[in-house]
Design an enzyme around this catalytic site. Structure first.
Site, PDB file in Angstrom:
ATOM      1  N   GLU A   1       0.776  -1.184  -0.010  1.00  0.00           N
ATOM      2  CA  GLU A   1      -0.036   0.029   0.054  1.00  0.00           C
ATOM      3  C   GLU A   1       0.813   1.042   0.051  1.00  0.00           C
ATOM      4  OE1 GLU A   1      -0.881  -2.671   1.573  1.00  0.00           O
ATOM      5  OE2 GLU A   1      -2.749  -3.097   0.881  1.00  0.00           O
TER       6      GLU A   1
ATOM      7  N   HIS B   1     -10.593  -6.619   8.284  1.00  0.00           N
ATOM      8  CA  HIS B   1     -11.630  -6.087   7.195  1.00  0.00           C
ATOM      9  C   HIS B   1     -12.818  -5.124   7.262  1.00  0.00           C
ATOM     10  CE1 HIS B   1      -8.867  -9.615   6.439  1.00  0.00           C
ATOM     11  NE2 HIS B   1      -8.805  -9.181   5.056  1.00  0.00           N
TER      12      HIS B   1
END
Lengths: 331, 432
Positions: free
Chosen positions: A68, A137
């Site tokens: 990321e 998540h």
């Protein structure tokens, strides 16, 4: 109204609306490209970019390595270099790996360069729980990003906003983060022919006179559901969809609270230090003398989001809890 | 030292009072308990007693002026006849248990300082220390007992929402005296608009018509509060008064007409005495907790000629003889209708009796007067057919009812209370 917008008025899913918005932006502006994990042949973790690789090719639909920090950083560099990147991060939890890039670079460059250059990119990511994806998540951390000056934070809650917010976001000189609640992708609705939505103001989704319910993204449905139930109990609720989490549209909130004299904030984030805390504080600062009850809040339980379905539902804000909170301030 | 004489709270629903006249003048010596002023509440003219002894210093409020509860009306210099300075070293307590009264209250400097601060006249404090000495606990108890002044001042600070405060200001409604429906009794906007409507209907000042409307507004506020806050339960029981009325007739034959006793006095006496069986019906519920009252101050609902209702107290009604109770009742009714009630009578009934007997109804399902927790009702005494020892007879009977606060008692306690009333009335020799 043109024939093109008439066809766009057919019902779409939220997922299709986001895809349509990306496709539209890429056709309008050749500087726009999409990058992120699995956005290419796989079609995106949530199927948003399905078919775009075939349409636009690998130069503009770019699969990135699982890093990321690297691909958000690359997006910022591309934006500084004149491109208009759309960076997709699978979930907000993973975006923390790129927090240094977002906070220390994207958010600060315009200021630190004395306004000479900024990083006009759009970062899209999924947020929220309710889909049994467990703690890593499922969290709602958009409130953290809304804390950072230099960013514009959007949370489209409707298909129309999902369709309409991307283009103005790409034209915004600031870095824009768009938070898509994971439970909304299958929701259907009319994009209403909008290819540009307002990314500065909140929207009133339902008008009422007894209480203001403030919600956004995934909690808008919860709030509207609660408002329906409250209507059966003769409590009429104004439901505000924040849409823009930073900068917050104080005027719409205060106008409503001054009418209803009561407010309940529904926020899927954790209560402590949350966006709901910010809104409650602003209401107290700006509309204290119009309040007839303390501002109520319905937030997620302060636990890592559980995997088990019933525990997850117990941890998330539910319409019943909103009804109770409203009755506590307005009954 | 100076003490302040303040507008007392003459009932849970009073927020303002108009000073009607001063019965004292500056320089006049007053003692605790003396009537010093007449105050016009929404309900009646009330004679207000002084809570301190001393010399009236200044009268700060002119007759005719309406002031909030807690406002200073006059200052009183309490330095006057101080209790005799205590001997520097009180005699050591006798080795044998204290046998007799110590002539005058012997107090320590600490106790005197406390008494001064709390405006308590030491001469009136009952000492519980060795040899009847006044301890500082006694002073504190006396201060809390006799301090509607400080209680009233505290009451001025009321819980209310900001919007309610703003609205109250806009509508010109005083927040004090509005019963709040919010959490912890907080006043909310809806309470203010309701009160404003009542106020609009009832301008605060004089005139019989105005007073009637003001009384109506007061009744509206407190009864709405009762119905909103108090979970009432109701019990009724028909009582056979054959024995009681026979006893009454015998008594009345032996006394001059003026001293004859009405059945109502007997019912009041029974209602007051029966409290001893279920003391939880006697006292105040403050919204958070119930406080039982040791004394039975029996409120008697008295309708006013011009309309409306007040329920002043007959103090220690359970301890009065029936003839004394009858006298007290007569006096109270006369003074209520003349609009001259004493402050304490309005402020402190602990349980109330409502009797619509004259009106010919059988049963009353009463509304409790907050913060009390019970209301006893008596219908008309009538001859009714009833079963007596297996035969049908005709006896004078009355339907007694109880409306009680379910937060404090349950039906079973209420039933025990009505049973106690019945037992007392069926053995009138215990009453009369």
């Amino acid at each position: 109204m043109t024939a093109a917008t008439a066809t766009a008025q057919a019902e779409l899913t939220y997922r299709e609306a986001v895809r349509e918005a990306i496709r539209d932006a890429m056709r309008r502006d050749e500087r726009v490209f999409l990058m992120g994990e699995d956005v290419g042949p796989y079609g995106g973790a949530f199927g948003v970019s399905l078919g775009l690789l075939e349409e636009f090719g690998a130069d503009r639909i770019r699969d990135t390595p699982l890093s990321e920090s690297a691909f958000v950083g690359a997006g910022i560099g591309a934006a500084m270099g004149g491109m208009r990147p759309i960076v997709e991060i699978m979930t907000v939890n993973f975006s923390l790996l790129a927090l240094d890039q977002i906070l220390n670079n994207a958010a600060t460059l315009l200021h630190m360069s004395g306004g000479q250059f900024g990083a006009p990119l759009v970062i899209r990511m999924t947020t929220g729980g309710g889909r049994q994806l467990a703690a890593q998540h499922s969290h709602s951390l958009e409130g953290w990003y809304a804390h950072i000056p230099g960013l514009r934070i959007l949370a489209p809650a409707t298909v129309a906003d999902a369709r309409g917010m991307l283009w103005p976001a790409l034209r915004c000189p600031d870095p824009v983060l768009i938070f898509e609640h994971g439970s909304l992708y299958n929701a259907t609705g009319s994009p209403a022919g909008h290819d540009s939505a307002d990314i500065t103001t909140a929207a009133i989704r339902r008008t009422g006179s007894d209480v203001t319910i403030v919600a956004y993204g995934g909690t808008l449905g919860t709030a509207l559901n609660a408002a329906d139930r409250l209507a059966e109990q003769s409590i009429s609720a104004d439901v505000i969809d924040l849409r823009v989490l930073r900068p917050l549209d104080d005027a719409t909130i205060m106008e409503s609270v001054r009418r209803t004299h009561r407010a309940v904030v529904v926020d899927e984030g954790w209560r402590s230090g949350s966006l709901s805390a910010e809104i409650a504080a602003r209401i107290t600062e700006q509309a204290f003398y119009d309040l007839d009850a303390p501002v109520g809040r319905v937030c997620s339980a302060e636990v890592p989001m559980p995997y088990a379905a019933h525990l997850e539902q117990a941890a998330l804000p539910q319409p019943g809890a909103v009804v109770d909170a409203v009755r506590a301030v307005a009954a | 030292m100076k003490s302040e004489f303040r507008m007392p709270s003459l009932g849970a629903d009073m927020d303002h009072g108009t000073l009607v006249e001063w019965l004292v003048h500056p320089g006049q010596q007053v003692r605790r308990g003396d009537v010093v002023a007449v105050v016009d509440t929404a309900k009646a003219n009330v004679e207000v007693e002084c809570f301190t002894s001393g010399v009236v210093d200044q009268l700060l409020v002119e007759p005719g002026v309406r002031v909030p509860v807690g406002a200073v009306l006059a200052t009183i210099t309490t330095g006057g006849p101080e209790p005799e300075p205590a001997p520097a070293a009180p005699r050591p307590a006798p080795a044998t248990p204290a046998t007799g009264a110590v002539p005058s209250p012997v107090t320590s400097p600490l106790v005197r300082r406390l008494a001064d601060a709390a405006h308590v006249d030491l001469g009136t404090v009952h000492g519980t220390g060795p040899g009847g000495r006044v301890t500082h606990a006694d002073v504190r108890a006396a201060a809390s007992e006799t301090a509607p002044t400080s209680a009233a001042v505290a009451a001025v600070r009321i819980r209310s929402s900001p919007h309610a405060r703003k609205l109250a200001q806009e509508l010109g409604v005083p927040l004090t005296g509005i019963a709040g429906s919010g959490p912890g009794g907080a006043v909310r906007a809806a309470d203010v608009t309701a009160a404003a409507a009542a106020f609009a209907a009832a301008p605060a000042r004089a005139g019989t018509a105005d007073r009637t409307m003001a009384i109506r507004a007061q009744i509206a506020t407190s009864m709405a509060r009762a119905k909103r806050e108090i979970p009432h339960y109701y019990l009724t029981e028909t009582l056979d008064l054959e024995a009681a009325l026979r006893r009454l007739r015998e008594h009345n034959r032996t006394v001059p007409v003026a001293e004859r006793i009405l059945p109502a006095a007997l019912l009041l006496k029974a209602a007051a005495m029966a409290v001893a069986t279920v003391p939880d019906l006697n006292g105040f519920h403050t919204g958070t907790a119930f406080h039982r009252s040791a004394a039975v101050h029996l409120g008697v609902a008295i309708s006013l000629r011009e309309g409306g209702l007040v329920a002043p107290a007959i103090h220690d009604a359970d301890k009065l003889t029936v003839p004394d109770l009858m006298a007290a009742l007569k006096d109270l009714v006369a003074r209520t209708r003349a609009g001259r009630l004493r402050a304490a009578e309005l402020a402190d009934p602990t349980i109330t009796v409502s009797s619509l007997g004259e009106q010919g109804v059988d049963t009353i399902h009463g509304v409790i007067y907050p913060p009390q927790v019970a209301l006893v009702g008596f219908g008309t005494i009538r001859d009714r057919p009833c079963a007596v020892a297996g035969l049908l007879g005709v006896h004078p009977t009355v339907t007694a009812s109880l409306a009680a606060d379910h937060r404090v008692t349950d039906g079973i306690s209420g039933a025990r209370y009505l049973l106690a009333v019945e037992r007392l009335l069926s053995h009138p020799e215990k009453l009369l």
